[in-house]
Design an enzyme around this catalytic site. Structure first.
Site: not given
Length: 286
Positions: A11, A75
């Site tokens: 993740d 991100k």
């Protein structure tokens, strides 16, 4: 001697990341702790003066001391070209995927040390609304970190699988709500036996827990400026300090009706109280 060929799931988050594997003895997925014995790793990168790169808790802890050497929230920049986004340290420009690769490398190396196994292959999760550019950048980051990315898996699908929605034995339509540290998506999925079909998805790659933090940060800075006539957010060190305290206050407000933040800048200090009601007012538009 190390075993060969461990497959992991990763993740790669905006604020925190984690790595997991399937325990062969119990046929169960298990999160692998990092070198600091924590189950999650801050997605924070620090570039040291000696050209070394540190990722995780140590980097996050030093964000206040050396903010100019810190990279966070990468991100949100995935999929952008190097011309559109880069961070430069010691004369070298790093793209979003090169920075993300440092986070993946930290996860990989810590997991290899913990499992005493070489990790070669990985499945990496991404928001369901990620376009081809973001997905390709994620694969590239994995490759740079020395991983063979078997699949880039939608986070809602991963969440549904982890919940065991595919083995409950009944056909159903489910709604997956994923509000992360920096991204947000919602997905409607149709479950038929062991098949999961994504019917619709939408999201905002610039909405997450960070935005709730930012509301507190802005409020504290405004209160300081009203009292002292100076904006502490103009200083990177002061910003990092307020950010750290704002995150702590946000967590505290989940348990208590109010939290207090001390803001110090340029030899001056303000004590700002944030009530749960005020926090909800500040974040109502989110």
């Amino acid at each position: 001697m190390k075993q060969m060929g461990k497959v992991v799931g990763i993740d790669l988050g905006t604020t925190f990341s984690a790595i997991a594997h399937v325990d062969d003895d119990h046929a169960q997925e298990v999160i692998v702790p990092n070198a600091e014995s924590a189950r999650i790793t801050p997605s924070v990168i620090m570039f040291e003066d000696d050209n070394s790169i540190i990722v995780g808790d140590v980097a996050k802890q030093n964000a206040v001391a050396v903010p100019e050497q810190i990279v966070e929230f990468v991100k949100r920049e995935m999929g952008k070209s190097k011309e559109d986004f880069f961070r430069e340290f010691d004369g070298k420009a790093y793209s979003a995927e090169e920075l993300s690769a440092q986070i993946l490398l930290k996860l990989k190396q810590d997991a290899e040390a913990y499992l005493n196994t070489e990790i070669t292959d990985a499945v990496i999760t991404v928001p369901a609304y990620f376009r081809d550019a973001e997905r390709d950048a994620t694969r590239k980051a994995g490759k740079i970190a020395g991983l063979n990315v078997l699949q880039v898996l939608n986070e809602p699908t991963a969440a549904a699988l982890a919940y065991g929605i595919d083995i409950h034995g009944s056909d159903q339509t489910c709604f997956v709500f994923d509000l992360g540290g920096g991204t947000f998506d919602v997905t409607i999925m149709k479950v038929s036996g062991s098949n999961l079909e994504m019917i619709a998805t939408n999201g905002d790659h610039r909405l997450g827990g960070k935005d709730w933090d930012d509301k507190i940060i802005t409020y504290v800075a405004q209160q300081f400026e009203e009292e002292h006539g100076e904006n502490p957010l103009q200083d990177l060190h002061a910003y990092q300090d307020i950010q750290k305290n704002a995150i702590s206050a946000k967590v505290e407000l989940s348990r208590r009706p109010r939290a207090r933040i001390v803001c110090q800048y340029n030899g001056k200090s303000s004590r700002v109280e944030v009530t749960k009601e005020k926090f909800e007012e500040l974040t109502a538009d989110l």
